[in-house]
Design an enzyme around this catalytic site. Sequence first.
Site, PDB file in Angstrom:
ATOM      1  N   LYS A  16       0.938  -1.116  -0.060  1.00  0.00           N
ATOM      2  CA  LYS A  16       0.047  -0.186   0.038  1.00  0.00           C
ATOM      3  C   LYS A  16       0.785   1.159   0.030  1.00  0.00           C
ATOM      4  O   LYS A  16       2.079   1.183   0.333  1.00  0.00           O
ATOM      5  CB  LYS A  16      -0.917   0.056   1.093  1.00  0.00           C
ATOM      6  N   ARG A  59     -10.346 -11.738   2.351  1.00  0.00           N
ATOM      7  CA  ARG A  59     -11.025 -12.671   1.742  1.00  0.00           C
ATOM      8  C   ARG A  59     -10.383 -14.079   1.660  1.00  0.00           C
ATOM      9  O   ARG A  59     -11.038 -14.951   2.020  1.00  0.00           O
ATOM     10  CB  ARG A  59     -11.654 -12.493   0.437  1.00  0.00           C
TER      11      ARG A  59
END
Length: 494
Positions: free
Chosen positions: A277, A351
Site C-alpha cells: 500500500k 477474503r
Amino acid sequence: MRSYSVKRGELSDTSFPCLVVGIAEDESFGPAIKALEKASKGALKRLIKRGDISTKAGTTTLLTDLAGTKIERLLVIGLGAKSVDQIVLSFQSAAAQLKKLPSKTATLLMEGIDCADRDASWVASKWVECLEDAAYQYVEMKGTSKPKAVSLSKVQILTNSENATAVRAGVKLGVSLSKGKNATRDLSNAPSNLCTPTYLAEQAKKLAKTYPKLSTTVLDEKQMARLGMGAFLSVSKGSDEPGKMIVMQYKGAAASQKPHVIVGKGITFDTGGISLKPGASMWEMIYDMCGAASVFGTMLTLCEMAPRMNVVGVMAAAENMPSGGASKPGDIVKTMSGQTVEILNTDAEGRLVLCDALTYVERFNPASVVDIATLTGACIIALGSHASAVFSNDDALAQSLIEAGERTRDRAWQLPIWDDYQKQINSAFADMQNIGGREAGSITAACFLARFAKKYRWAHMDIAGTSFKWAGLNKGATARPVALLTDYLLSQKS
Ligand code: BES
Ligand code: MN
Ligand code: ZN
C-alpha cells in the site's frame, strides 16, 4: 464505565448535584417538571420565551443554582419533535456536556423523554450507550500526558412506576452493550505492535476465564495447515507474527440448539503485502481487525446478557506483511474447501483469511453465519461512513440484520451479489482469483466469500467505512457494528 441505577418516583425532593431534563418543542410539561416550575416560579417557561433555552433537538442549556430549588446544575436538553434520530441526537449532546461538568453524579428525569416508535427500555438503553460512547477515551498508550478521566461516575434514572421494569431492562442492556463496545474500541485502537494475533488470542482466553459460559480455543498455524487452510496461511506466512484462528463458544442453551456464528476479519496490520500500500495513510490499517474486535465485543455483551442460546464467535487473525516468505502476485493456493485461488493482489487478503474461516465453521452446523470485515475501500466509496454494507445468500437474513441496524441506529444497507458479478473473479488458471477489477469492488469481494458459504444461511458485512474514523484528534474506533450484531443475535433467541 459509570455505575447506573434506576429510581421510581416523582421529583419530590429537588436537591440534585446535576439534574437532566428534556423539553420537546411542544413545551408540554409532565407533573415533575410542573413541580419544578412551581418551585422556581416558572423559570423554564420564562427562559424558553426569552430564547435562553432552546427546545430544538441537539441543543443543551445549563442552568446553575436554580432559584427556589436545591438543584446545583440543571441541564435542559431540547428534544425537538422526539423522533428516534432527535432523541439520539439530544442524548449525544447531553452526554458531551455532562462529561465536561465537574459533577460526580447526575440524574436523568425520564418524564417526557419518550419516542413514538420506541419503548422506555430502548430510551434507557440509548441513554447509557450515548453516555459511555461520549466518555470513552483510548488512554492505554499515553505516557506522561494521561488525560483526566471524566468526573461523572454515578448516573441515576428517575422514572415512573409504570416504566420502571422496562427502564431497568434497558439499563441492563445499555451497560452490557457499552462494556462490549468499550472492549471493541480498546482492541481496535490498540496499535499493531501491541495488538497482534497472539494478543487477540490471549484476550479471548482471558474472556473465557471471566465468563463460565464461554470457552475459547485457538488454532495455531500447524493445526490450520493440517486442516488445509492454504488461503489463510498464505497471508500469515509473510509475517513474523504467527496467525491464529480464535474460536469463542458461548453456550447458553442445550448443545442440540444450532448456534449462530459470527466471524471477524482480524488483520492486525495490513501493509498490502508484496502489493504494498502507499505510505501516506497506511497507519489506518491498524483498524483492519475491527471485524474481529466487533466479534469480541459482541461476545462480551452476550456473556453479560446471558441469553438462552448458543453463539460461536471466530476471529481470523493474521498480519499482512511483505517479506521473503510472503505470497507473491500470481501465486495459487488451495483453500480448506478444496477450491483453488489465484492471488493476483496480495492486498486483497481479507477474503483469503475469511474463506477458510467460513469453511471451518461448517462443523458447528450453524443456524446462521455472519462475517464482519473491513474488506474493501470500495465500500467507503459506495456508502460512506453512515451505513455498513450487507450481502447475503438469504434475503430474510439480510433483512434481519438491516432491521437490527434500524432499531439500534447502527445502520446497514444491502448490496446485491447476483451471479452476474461472479464472472469478474473467474480465473484462467485456478478456480477463482482474489480480485475482480475496479468495478463493484465490494460486491466482487462478497461474491468471493459467497463461494465458501454455500452450506448455510450466510451474510457478509463490510464495515470499512463505519468501524473507525481517521480524522486527526477525533480519530478512533466506533465499535460498530456491535450494537447491530447484539440486537440481531438477541432477536434470534428462540
Ligand atoms: N483492509 C483493506 C480495505 C480497507 C481500505 C479497509 C481502507 C478500510 C479502509 C483491504 O484488505 C484491501 O486492501 N482491499 C483492497 C482490495 C483490492 C486490492 C481488490 C482495496 O480496497 O483497495
Ligand atoms: Mn488489504
Ligand atoms: Zn485488509
